[in-house]
Design a protein around this motif. Structure first.
Motif, PDB file in Angstrom:
ATOM      1  N   ASP A 206     -79.408 -41.729  19.162  1.00 33.13           N
ATOM      2  CA  ASP A 206     -78.823 -43.068  19.011  1.00 33.13           C
ATOM      3  C   ASP A 206     -79.904 -44.148  19.076  1.00 33.13           C
ATOM      4  O   ASP A 206     -79.875 -45.118  18.331  1.00 33.13           O
ATOM      5  N   MET A 207     -80.842 -43.962  19.989  1.00 35.31           N
ATOM      6  CA  MET A 207     -81.911 -44.959  20.123  1.00 35.31           C
ATOM      7  C   MET A 207     -82.748 -45.003  18.836  1.00 35.31           C
ATOM      8  O   MET A 207     -82.987 -46.077  18.271  1.00 35.31           O
ATOM      9  N   PHE A 208     -83.143 -43.835  18.354  1.00 35.21           N
ATOM     10  CA  PHE A 208     -83.996 -43.814  17.165  1.00 35.21           C
ATOM     11  C   PHE A 208     -83.248 -44.354  15.952  1.00 35.21           C
ATOM     12  O   PHE A 208     -83.816 -45.078  15.132  1.00 35.21           O
ATOM     13  N   SER A 209     -81.960 -44.035  15.838  1.00 34.61           N
ATOM     14  CA  SER A 209     -81.262 -44.535  14.646  1.00 34.61           C
ATOM     15  C   SER A 209     -81.040 -46.037  14.713  1.00 34.61           C
ATOM     16  O   SER A 209     -81.066 -46.701  13.682  1.00 34.61           O
ATOM     17  N   SER A 210     -80.890 -46.587  15.920  1.00 31.89           N
ATOM     18  CA  SER A 210     -80.744 -48.040  15.952  1.00 31.89           C
ATOM     19  C   SER A 210     -82.057 -48.713  15.529  1.00 31.89           C
ATOM     20  O   SER A 210     -82.041 -49.761  14.884  1.00 31.89           O
ATOM     21  N   LEU A 211     -83.190 -48.090  15.856  1.00 30.34           N
ATOM     22  CA  LEU A 211     -84.477 -48.641  15.397  1.00 30.34           C
ATOM     23  C   LEU A 211     -84.608 -48.479  13.881  1.00 30.34           C
ATOM     24  O   LEU A 211     -85.014 -49.401  13.162  1.00 30.34           O
ATOM     25  N   ALA A 212     -84.224 -47.311  13.393  1.00 32.20           N
ATOM     26  CA  ALA A 212     -84.313 -47.060  11.949  1.00 32.20           C
ATOM     27  C   ALA A 212     -83.447 -48.048  11.176  1.00 32.20           C
ATOM     28  O   ALA A 212     -83.885 -48.629  10.174  1.00 32.20           O
ATOM     29  N   ASP A 213     -82.229 -48.272  11.670  1.00 32.04           N
ATOM     30  CA  ASP A 213     -81.321 -49.200  10.975  1.00 32.04           C
ATOM     31  C   ASP A 213     -81.906 -50.610  10.913  1.00 32.04           C
ATOM     32  O   ASP A 213     -81.557 -51.397  10.045  1.00 32.04           O
ATOM     33  N   SER A 214     -82.776 -50.938  11.878  1.00 29.76           N
ATOM     34  CA  SER A 214     -83.392 -52.266  11.863  1.00 29.76           C
ATOM     35  C   SER A 214     -84.743 -52.246  11.149  1.00 29.76           C
ATOM     36  O   SER A 214     -85.493 -53.219  11.210  1.00 29.76           O
ATOM     37  N   GLY A 215     -85.070 -51.123  10.531  1.00 29.03           N
ATOM     38  CA  GLY A 215     -86.323 -51.022   9.778  1.00 29.03           C
ATOM     39  C   GLY A 215     -87.559 -51.026  10.669  1.00 29.03           C
ATOM     40  O   GLY A 215     -88.634 -51.457  10.252  1.00 29.03           O
ATOM     41  N   ILE A 216     -87.399 -50.547  11.913  1.00 25.59           N
ATOM     42  CA  ILE A 216     -88.537 -50.559  12.846  1.00 25.59           C
ATOM     43  C   ILE A 216     -89.165 -49.168  12.926  1.00 25.59           C
ATOM     44  O   ILE A 216     -88.481 -48.176  13.170  1.00 25.59           O
TER      45      ILE A 216
ATOM     46  N   LEU B 134     -92.992 -46.475  21.300  1.00 32.02           N
ATOM     47  CA  LEU B 134     -93.946 -47.548  21.000  1.00 32.02           C
ATOM     48  C   LEU B 134     -93.636 -48.083  19.615  1.00 32.02           C
ATOM     49  O   LEU B 134     -93.450 -47.313  18.674  1.00 32.02           O
ATOM     50  N   VAL B 135     -93.564 -49.405  19.518  1.00 32.45           N
ATOM     51  CA  VAL B 135     -93.366 -50.061  18.217  1.00 32.45           C
ATOM     52  C   VAL B 135     -94.420 -51.168  18.113  1.00 32.45           C
ATOM     53  O   VAL B 135     -95.146 -51.442  19.070  1.00 32.45           O
ATOM     54  N   LYS B 136     -94.488 -51.817  16.954  1.00 28.03           N
ATOM     55  CA  LYS B 136     -95.417 -52.942  16.831  1.00 28.03           C
ATOM     56  C   LYS B 136     -94.929 -54.092  17.711  1.00 28.03           C
ATOM     57  O   LYS B 136     -93.722 -54.265  17.873  1.00 28.03           O
ATOM     58  N   LYS B 137     -95.868 -54.903  18.192  1.00 31.45           N
ATOM     59  CA  LYS B 137     -95.492 -56.014  19.079  1.00 31.45           C
ATOM     60  C   LYS B 137     -94.453 -56.927  18.443  1.00 31.45           C
ATOM     61  O   LYS B 137     -93.493 -57.353  19.070  1.00 31.45           O
ATOM     62  N   GLU B 138     -94.640 -57.209  17.136  1.00 34.30           N
ATOM     63  CA  GLU B 138     -93.739 -58.158  16.473  1.00 34.30           C
ATOM     64  C   GLU B 138     -92.307 -57.610  16.358  1.00 34.30           C
ATOM     65  O   GLU B 138     -91.373 -58.369  16.143  1.00 34.30           O
ATOM     66  N   ASP B 139     -92.141 -56.300  16.518  1.00 34.50           N
ATOM     67  CA  ASP B 139     -90.800 -55.706  16.419  1.00 34.50           C
ATOM     68  C   ASP B 139     -90.083 -55.635  17.771  1.00 34.50           C
ATOM     69  O   ASP B 139     -88.921 -55.232  17.839  1.00 34.50           O
ATOM     70  N   ALA B 140     -90.783 -56.010  18.831  1.00 33.72           N
ATOM     71  CA  ALA B 140     -90.257 -55.742  20.172  1.00 33.72           C
ATOM     72  C   ALA B 140     -88.866 -56.350  20.408  1.00 33.72           C
ATOM     73  O   ALA B 140     -87.939 -55.658  20.831  1.00 33.72           O
ATOM     74  N   HIS B 141     -88.715 -57.635  20.113  1.00 32.66           N
ATOM     75  CA  HIS B 141     -87.443 -58.286  20.428  1.00 32.66           C
ATOM     76  C   HIS B 141     -86.293 -57.744  19.602  1.00 32.66           C
ATOM     77  O   HIS B 141     -85.205 -57.491  20.127  1.00 32.66           O
ATOM     78  N   ASN B 142     -86.555 -57.520  18.310  1.00 33.81           N
ATOM     79  CA  ASN B 142     -85.490 -56.954  17.481  1.00 33.81           C
ATOM     80  C   ASN B 142     -85.113 -55.557  17.951  1.00 33.81           C
ATOM     81  O   ASN B 142     -83.943 -55.170  17.906  1.00 33.81           O
ATOM     82  N   ALA B 143     -86.096 -54.817  18.400  1.00 33.56           N
ATOM     83  CA  ALA B 143     -85.820 -53.459  18.874  1.00 33.56           C
ATOM     84  C   ALA B 143     -84.896 -53.525  20.098  1.00 33.56           C
ATOM     85  O   ALA B 143     -83.896 -52.811  20.175  1.00 33.56           O
ATOM     86  N   VAL B 144     -85.224 -54.389  21.042  1.00 33.29           N
ATOM     87  CA  VAL B 144     -84.406 -54.499  22.258  1.00 33.29           C
ATOM     88  C   VAL B 144     -82.978 -54.901  21.903  1.00 33.29           C
ATOM     89  O   VAL B 144     -82.007 -54.315  22.387  1.00 33.29           O
ATOM     90  N   LYS B 145     -82.848 -55.898  21.008  1.00 39.02           N
ATOM     91  CA  LYS B 145     -81.508 -56.370  20.632  1.00 39.02           C
ATOM     92  C   LYS B 145     -80.692 -55.248  20.001  1.00 39.02           C
ATOM     93  O   LYS B 145     -79.530 -55.029  20.354  1.00 39.02           O
ATOM     94  N   ALA B 146     -81.322 -54.527  19.058  1.00 37.28           N
ATOM     95  CA  ALA B 146     -80.592 -53.475  18.347  1.00 37.28           C
ATOM     96  C   ALA B 146     -80.129 -52.386  19.318  1.00 37.28           C
ATOM     97  O   ALA B 146     -78.983 -51.939  19.277  1.00 37.28           O
ATOM     98  N   ILE B 147     -81.015 -52.004  20.210  1.00 36.30           N
ATOM     99  CA  ILE B 147     -80.679 -50.914  21.136  1.00 36.30           C
ATOM    100  C   ILE B 147     -79.604 -51.374  22.141  1.00 36.30           C
ATOM    101  O   ILE B 147     -78.669 -50.634  22.454  1.00 36.30           O
ATOM    102  N   HIS B 148     -79.745 -52.597  22.596  1.00 37.61           N
ATOM    103  CA  HIS B 148     -78.784 -53.152  23.562  1.00 37.61           C
ATOM    104  C   HIS B 148     -77.374 -53.117  22.973  1.00 37.61           C
ATOM    105  O   HIS B 148     -76.419 -52.730  23.650  1.00 37.61           O
ATOM    106  N   THR B 149     -77.258 -53.495  21.719  1.00 39.69           N
ATOM    107  CA  THR B 149     -75.950 -53.483  21.056  1.00 39.69           C
ATOM    108  C   THR B 149     -75.467 -52.048  20.854  1.00 39.69           C
ATOM    109  O   THR B 149     -74.320 -51.721  21.119  1.00 39.69           O
ATOM    110  N   LYS B 150     -76.381 -51.190  20.421  1.00 44.12           N
ATOM    111  CA  LYS B 150     -76.023 -49.795  20.125  1.00 44.12           C
ATOM    112  C   LYS B 150     -75.395 -49.112  21.349  1.00 44.12           C
ATOM    113  O   LYS B 150     -74.451 -48.339  21.225  1.00 44.12           O
ATOM    114  N   PHE B 151     -75.897 -49.397  22.521  1.00 44.57           N
ATOM    115  CA  PHE B 151     -75.371 -48.745  23.721  1.00 44.57           C
ATOM    116  C   PHE B 151     -74.288 -49.565  24.426  1.00 44.57           C
ATOM    117  O   PHE B 151     -74.020 -49.354  25.617  1.00 44.57           O
ATOM    118  N   ASN B 152     -73.696 -50.493  23.684  1.00 47.86           N
ATOM    119  CA  ASN B 152     -72.563 -51.269  24.223  1.00 47.86           C
ATOM    120  C   ASN B 152     -72.897 -52.013  25.500  1.00 47.86           C
ATOM    121  O   ASN B 152     -72.070 -52.102  26.410  1.00 47.86           O
TER     122      ASN B 152
END
Ligand code: ASP
Ligand code: MG
Length: 414
Positions: free
Chosen positions: A360-370, A385-403
């Motif tokens: 679930d974590m990896f697919s939420s990153l994939a869906d956001s193109g990270i 590990l992701v690029k620094k510029e992707d950090a905030h989007n990654a957190v948001k996507a994962i936070h939503t994914k896990f309700n």
């Protein structure tokens, strides 16, 4: 009589008005009939200011002198807070680490506490005094002043609570508890009523800056119930940090954190022979450098493998210096550095034996193109590990994914 340890961080004691407020909060517990030990940090940004001063004098200040310098910050606060309590008519005494007997190992700037003497503390408590103790500092058996590492007053407080077998350790801070993620990144982050030591430990390590990780480690080891609560809203109970057995709810994921202060280091073409990894990491450990996310690749056809890991930015210069020698000793080809990384982690005690969390974590990153640069897992944590510029989007996507998002009115109604 019950003993309560309270800790107030720098923002809570930033000026004299705030120190008087803290005195009131302390006196309230005292008047409720508890023995009270208060641990305080340096006022406001004092420690940062002292670090800056030192750097204006030397780019690499001597570690012993750094401890002499930084330990002064807390000594100012304890005297002022003791005065404020006395001013309100309640007996109080301030004590620095040497006066209490907070003994640490002989490592400057990040020493660990090894023993705390409690005789003087008990004596003063029994005389009806509130004791105000300087956080962050310690003393070696040779009488040298040490400090516990930035943010270390939390650890002083919990260690004192453990030594005194206190009923509770309340960490008062400028946030009102532990959140599912940083509310500045995700406005719909939720406050948790309780969290287990294990989860808090992982979150603290991966960049939720609420508590000093070693304070949670100590609380877990000695089973000290910790409460993270607001210095400004005294009726808010904040978040209770307790053993997993005492917890009511098990969520697969309790929190998401981003750490932007790591550097990835890779040693390439390490000969595939017993003892090489040991050599690398023993050397790092001997210099008190913590490493994280260690990954060793499978041996390749030329009988070498790559070893990659992350270290914190502040240890980076020293790491490079040490590793260059190790690289020669083990006959590896090259050291590679990647500074453009953010470590995104999910943490949850309920992840144990529950399949599909990583997917679930990896697919939420994939869906956001990270893109994911490196992955590591433990029983209750998955980090990417992701690029620094992707950090905030990654957190948001994962936070939503896990309700984890706070439900809005409309969502609740649906
Ligand atoms: N004053 C120290 C620091 O700023 C210790 C602490 O606040 O916990 O790091
Ligand atoms: Mg702090």
């Amino acid at each position: 009589m019950s003993i309560i340890v309270q800790k107030f961080g720098g923002t809570s004691v930033a000026d004299s008005v705030k120190i008087k407020n803290v005195a009131n909060a302390v006196i309230r517990e005292y008047k409720d009939g508890h023995h009270v030990v208060v641990v305080v940090s340096a006022m406001g940004h004092t420690t940062d200011y002292l670090v800056k001063l030192a750097q204006e004098i030397s780019l690499k200040p001597n570690h012993r002198e750094m401890d002499m310098l930084l330990s002064t910050g807390e000594q100012v606060t304890i005297a002022l807070l003791a005065m404020a309590i006395q001013e309100a008519g309640v007996p109080a005494v301030s004590m620095n680490a040497a006066q209490v007997g907070i003994f640490t190992e002989s490592v400057h700037t990040k020493a660990r506490i090894v023993d705390i003497k409690t005789d003087k503390l008990h004596k003063n408590l029994n005389e009806g005094k509130i004791i105000v103790v300087a956080g962050f500092q310690g003393i070696t058996k040779d009488g040298e002043i040490t400090t516990l590492g930035r943010g270390g007053s939390d650890t002083s407080a919990v260690a004192l609570a453990a030594a005194l077998k206190a009923d509770r350790c309340d960490i008062y801070t400028d946030v009102d508890g532990v959140y599912t993620t940083d509310p500045r990144i995700v406005p719909r982050a939720r406050k948790l009523n309780e969290i287990s030591y294990m989860e808090m430990l992982e979150l603290a390590r991966v960049g939720a800056n609420v508590l000093h990780p070693r304070s949670v480690e100590t609380a877990k080891q000695f089973n000290v119930p910790m409460r993270v609560r607001s210095s400004f809203k005294h009726d808010d109970l904040g978040t209770l940090v307790i053993g997993v057995d005492s917890m009511e709810i098990y969520r697969p994921v309790s929190g998401v954190a981003a750490d932007l202060t790591q550097v990835r280091v890779a040693i390439l073409k390490v000969p595939d022979a017993p003892g090489t990894a040991a050599k690398v990491f023993t050397t790092m450990a001997n210099h008190s450098i913590s490493v994280d996310m260690i990954i060793q690749s499978y041996a390749k056809e030329d009988n070498t493998n790559d070893i990659a890991f992350t270290v914190s930015e502040s240890d980076f210069d020293q790491t490079l210096k040490i590793l260059e020698q190790v690289r020669k000793d083990i006959n590896a080809s090259e050291i590679q550095i990647d500074k453009d990384i953010a470590k995104i982690s999910i943490v949850g005690a309920g992840m144990i034996d529950r399949p599909g969390i990583a997917a679930d974590m990896f697919s939420s990153l994939a869906d956001s193109g990270i893109n994911i640069k490196m992955i590591s897992t433990s029983e209750i944590k998955i980090s990417c590990l992701v690029k620094k510029e992707d950090a905030h989007n990654a957190v948001k996507a994962i936070h939503t994914k896990f309700n984890l998002d706070e439900k809005t009115e409309t969502q609740v109604a649906v």
